[in-house]
Design an enzyme around this catalytic site. Sequence first.
Site, mmCIF file in Angstrom:
data_model
loop_
_atom_site.group_PDB
_atom_site.id
_atom_site.type_symbol
_atom_site.label_atom_id
_atom_site.label_comp_id
_atom_site.label_asym_id
_atom_site.label_seq_id
_atom_site.Cartn_x
_atom_site.Cartn_y
_atom_site.Cartn_z
ATOM 1 N N CYS A 134 0.610 -1.106 -0.004
ATOM 2 C CA CYS A 134 -0.048 0.045 -0.135
ATOM 3 C C CYS A 134 0.865 1.199 0.153
ATOM 4 C CB CYS A 134 -0.965 -0.170 1.164
ATOM 5 S SG CYS A 134 -1.903 1.540 1.321
ATOM 6 N N CYS A 137 -0.569 4.221 1.979
ATOM 7 C CA CYS A 137 -0.360 3.851 3.748
ATOM 8 C C CYS A 137 1.337 4.230 4.207
ATOM 9 C CB CYS A 137 -0.583 2.482 4.165
ATOM 10 S SG CYS A 137 -1.975 1.632 3.421
ATOM 11 N N ASP A 138 2.107 3.843 3.332
ATOM 12 C CA ASP A 138 3.618 3.800 3.683
ATOM 13 C C ASP A 138 4.287 4.675 2.838
ATOM 14 O OD1 ASP A 138 2.741 1.725 5.457
ATOM 15 O OD2 ASP A 138 3.024 0.184 3.947
#
Length: 309
Positions: A134, A137-138
Amino acid sequence: MERVKCLIIGSGPAGFTAAIYASRANLNPVLYEGPQSGGQLITTTVVENFPGYPQGVSGYDMMEDMRAQAARFGAQIRMGIVNAVDFGSAPYTVTIDDGTQLQADTVIISTGATAKYLGLEDEKKYAGRGVSACATCDGFFFRKKVVAVVGGGDTACEEAAYLSTLAEKVYLIVRKTYLRASDIMQKRVLDNPKIEVLFSHNAEGLTGENKVQGVKLVKDLGLPTEEHYERPIDGFFLAIGHKPNSDVFKQWIETDENGYIKTIDGTPRTNIPGVYAAGDVADPTYRQAICAAASGCKAAIEAERYLNK
Ligand code: NDP
């Protein structure tokens, strides 16, 4: 045991749209969110192709809006993961991960799909230490660093383009000699000076002390020109497709060879009366938020008609 007229499993566009329609039809739906509240879109940067948002909208904001719309009409949105079902006879029994059991007259399965991994041991070894599925997200952790994205579809191109806004350099590792992504996404990647596309490449491992510091690559696998080498990277992102989240239903519900729930004649009906499947869990072909929302709507209408019979 609590009895509900309409139980919705999953909180992506399919689940929330079903909840909007079911609550407006007085079915008093109860929706269990599943492991990722908001579904896959929560991890998408900008959604540019959902009608009604001419400037695009963040996946997070869109899902918050859908949730608020479902709640406004009275849908009960609960945290919890459905980990067992009994579709042997109606009302159907559904068990939540905290042990709660409910009886449901109708069930709408909208559990979506989950990102796939390559299956390398190193993906587990470096999980949370440079390996991610992701980018949204990261990606933040890789500002001014070097990252690699695996895959050649729209997701991979989207993730590579997003990461290029943060990272210093992005490798796109593509196993074929071409990208599968749509023309517009291909152009976005190929015109981006920060992205280097490594065609005919596979990742075969990762290196690093405690965290990802390099990727082992093989070029031209199986050809006389096959070559193995390593590139330093800090982050390794998977974008190679998804697996439908249908395992918990498989004992009762027919699925295809890849686990996608089979539905009947263009409707969200499954092989069990009163049980419907909507969104990516039943859609190996289109897999778009707008399609998921539409099928959630259809499932709620089907549930209403079934209950009125
Ligand atoms: P896709 O199935 O379209 O693409 C998967 C990619 O990963 C392919 O390039 C495939 O390679 C590659 N791949 C699969 N397995 C491996 C492996 N073991 N090793 C290396 N590479 C592998 O998945 P996406 O998630 O990209 O897209 C799914 C759907 O969602 C598509 O319909 C897409 O159009 C849509 N989508 C649309 C977006 C948008 O419109 N904004 C954004 C994101 C997705 P190969 O080509 O060789 O099979």
